[in-house]
Design a protein around this motif. Structure first.
Motif, short mmCIF file in Angstrom:
data_model
loop_
_atom_site.label_atom_id
_atom_site.label_comp_id
_atom_site.label_asym_id
_atom_site.label_seq_id
_atom_site.Cartn_x
_atom_site.Cartn_y
_atom_site.Cartn_z
N HIS A 109 -2.68 3.22 -4.83
CA HIS A 109 -2.32 4.84 -4.57
C HIS A 109 -1.47 5.15 -4.85
O HIS A 109 -0.38 5.98 -3.93
CB HIS A 109 -2.86 5.37 -3.25
CG HIS A 109 -4.90 4.77 -3.11
ND1 HIS A 109 -5.12 3.86 -2.73
CD2 HIS A 109 -4.95 5.91 -4.02
CE1 HIS A 109 -6.29 3.90 -3.08
NE2 HIS A 109 -6.45 5.87 -3.76
N PRO A 110 -0.54 4.85 -6.26
CA PRO A 110 1.55 5.34 -6.39
C PRO A 110 1.36 6.50 -6.36
O PRO A 110 2.10 7.09 -6.06
CB PRO A 110 1.39 4.66 -6.69
CG PRO A 110 0.65 3.70 -8.21
CD PRO A 110 -0.90 3.90 -7.48
N ALA A 116 4.11 7.91 -8.55
CA ALA A 116 3.62 7.80 -10.26
C ALA A 116 2.41 9.33 -10.62
O ALA A 116 2.04 10.01 -9.47
CB ALA A 116 2.42 6.91 -10.41
N ALA A 117 2.25 9.53 -11.37
CA ALA A 117 1.24 10.88 -11.98
C ALA A 117 0.09 10.25 -12.66
O ALA A 117 -0.27 10.01 -13.20
CB ALA A 117 2.32 11.66 -12.68
N ILE A 118 -0.95 11.30 -11.84
CA ILE A 118 -2.58 10.67 -12.36
C ILE A 118 -3.33 11.76 -11.95
O ILE A 118 -3.25 12.33 -10.95
CB ILE A 118 -3.53 9.62 -11.93
CG1 ILE A 118 -2.11 7.94 -11.55
CG2 ILE A 118 -4.49 9.04 -12.26
CD1 ILE A 118 -3.06 6.74 -11.12
N ASP A 119 -4.13 12.60 -13.12
CA ASP A 119 -4.04 14.06 -13.27
C ASP A 119 -5.70 13.83 -13.11
O ASP A 119 -6.39 14.92 -12.88
CB ASP A 119 -3.95 14.76 -14.10
CG ASP A 119 -4.10 14.87 -16.10
OD1 ASP A 119 -4.80 13.06 -15.82
OD2 ASP A 119 -2.99 14.87 -16.39
N SER A 120 -6.58 12.93 -13.13
CA SER A 120 -8.12 12.90 -13.02
C SER A 120 -8.93 11.41 -11.85
O SER A 120 -7.87 10.84 -12.26
CB SER A 120 -8.58 12.99 -14.24
OG SER A 120 -8.48 12.08 -15.56
N ALA A 121 -9.33 11.94 -12.00
CA ALA A 121 -10.52 10.63 -11.68
C ALA A 121 -10.60 9.53 -12.02
O ALA A 121 -10.57 8.08 -11.48
CB ALA A 121 -12.08 11.39 -10.86
N GLY A 122 -11.21 9.93 -14.14
CA GLY A 122 -11.13 9.20 -14.34
C GLY A 122 -10.16 8.08 -14.68
O GLY A 122 -9.82 6.94 -14.56
N THR A 125 -9.36 5.72 -11.92
CA THR A 125 -10.54 4.74 -11.72
C THR A 125 -9.32 3.34 -12.86
O THR A 125 -9.09 1.95 -12.38
CB THR A 125 -11.84 4.86 -12.58
OG1 THR A 125 -12.07 5.99 -11.98
CG2 THR A 125 -11.81 3.46 -12.66
N VAL A 126 -9.09 4.18 -14.21
CA VAL A 126 -8.24 3.28 -14.80
C VAL A 126 -7.32 2.27 -14.43
O VAL A 126 -6.85 1.10 -13.96
CB VAL A 126 -8.00 4.00 -15.78
CG1 VAL A 126 -6.99 2.98 -17.08
CG2 VAL A 126 -9.53 3.95 -17.18
N ALA A 127 -6.17 3.23 -13.26
CA ALA A 127 -4.82 2.91 -13.11
C ALA A 127 -5.21 1.73 -11.85
O ALA A 127 -4.57 1.05 -11.71
CB ALA A 127 -3.48 3.61 -11.86
N TRP A 128 -6.69 1.88 -10.85
CA TRP A 128 -7.25 0.92 -10.08
C TRP A 128 -7.70 -0.31 -10.83
O TRP A 128 -6.61 -1.35 -9.91
CB TRP A 128 -8.67 1.99 -9.35
CG TRP A 128 -9.15 1.05 -8.45
CD1 TRP A 128 -10.24 0.50 -8.26
CD2 TRP A 128 -8.49 1.03 -6.40
NE1 TRP A 128 -9.56 -0.28 -7.02
CE2 TRP A 128 -9.35 0.52 -6.15
CE3 TRP A 128 -8.01 2.46 -5.93
CZ2 TRP A 128 -9.84 -0.13 -5.05
CZ3 TRP A 128 -8.09 2.05 -4.44
CH2 TRP A 128 -9.53 0.57 -3.76
#
Length: 278
Positions: A109-110, A116-122, A125-128
């Motif tokens: 969970h960076p 890190a910048a992640i702006d949606s659940a989708g 999921t990709v990053a995970w």
């Protein structure tokens, strides 16, 4: 024979998790422990762990939150059991397990614990999945083997769940049907192959192979329709059970408790039950 004096349970003044760990250590005490707990090893506990996980899922599906509290405790106890056996072997202990999962959650969970910048659940999921893929590649390299998209999928997963995960992994490199309609065509093809084997008087091995292909294709259809195949089948099981119990009640009322109405009568009752639910 002299019977040893019972020992008091670990005190309630301990933090709850520490008290649980102390209870587990007492159960595995070679001199004063529980014979059943002392007789267990990693492989013998696995079926109980799987059963407890299903009981957690069952409590959630029934909406029984008090039952869920109890079932979650039982599932936690499984982790404590494994940790105690590992500690006895000098491998690691409960704290080591917790440290490992702490590190893993922070690493995966960076966007929460770093920059890190992640702006949606989708996107998460990709990053995970990318994080997990990198970890699997590192593990394969450490073992001196070539990495595969299919690495790390436990054999003990429910078959439908594992089939869907295998298909998702293969789809990452483009090995997938573009549309659900094409999967339907594949299902029709698999049914035709089963019919052909039956006509030819095929043995169970051949039939099992073809029926397996059909189940795999149906799982693929569920995945393309964004349905969880395991959950979908559980829903079908629940529906069948509900309807069949109603059929039994109607049959007992109309034909007598000990009567065995024929298939035609039972089918008529089944159709009535279906109409009642509409």
């Amino acid at each position: 024979m002299t019977q040893s004096k019972p020992k008091a349970a670990p005190p309630e003044s301990l933090a709850p998790i520490n008290r649980l760990l102390a209870i587990m250590a007492r159960l595995r005490d070679p001199e004063a422990g529980c014979p059943w707990d002392l007789d267990q090893d990693f492989p013998t506990i696995v079926p109980h762990t799987i059963e407890e996980a299903y009981e957690v899922a069952d409590a959630i599906e029934r909406g029984q939150m008090e039952d869920l509290k109890s079932e979650l405790g039982d599932l936690m106890f499984q982790v404590v059991f494994y940790a105690q056996m590992a500690r006895e072997r000098g491998l690691y202990d409960f704290d080591d397990i917790v440290r490992a999962v702490n590190d893993k959650m922070i690493r995966r969970h960076p966007h929460v614990f770093a920059d890190a910048a992640i702006d949606s659940a989708g996107a998460q999921t990709v990053a995970w999945e990318e994080q997990k893929a990198g970890e699997r590649a590192a593990e394969a390299a450490a073992k001196g083997s070539a990495p595969s998209q299919l690495d790390g999928l436990p054999l003990a997963l429910p078959a439908l769940t594992r089939a869907a995960k295998l298909q998702k992994r293969a789809a990452r490199i483009g090995f997938d049907w573009p549309e659900a309609a094409q999967v339907l065509d594949k299902i029709v093809e698999e049914i035709a192959e089963i019919k052909a084997e039956m006509v030819d008087g095929a043995g169970k091995d051949r039939l099992a192979d073809e029926v397996g292909d059909l189940l795999f294709a149906v799982t693929n259809l569920a995945r393309h329709l964004e349905l969880d195949p395991e959950q979908t089948l559980r829903g079908a099981n629940a529906k069948f059970e509900r309807r069949f119990r109603r059929v039994e009640a109607l049959a007992a009322r109309e034909h007598g408790a000990d009567a065995r109405p024929g298939l035609d009568a039972l089918e008529a009752l089944w159709q009535r039950v279906k109409q009642e639910e509409r």
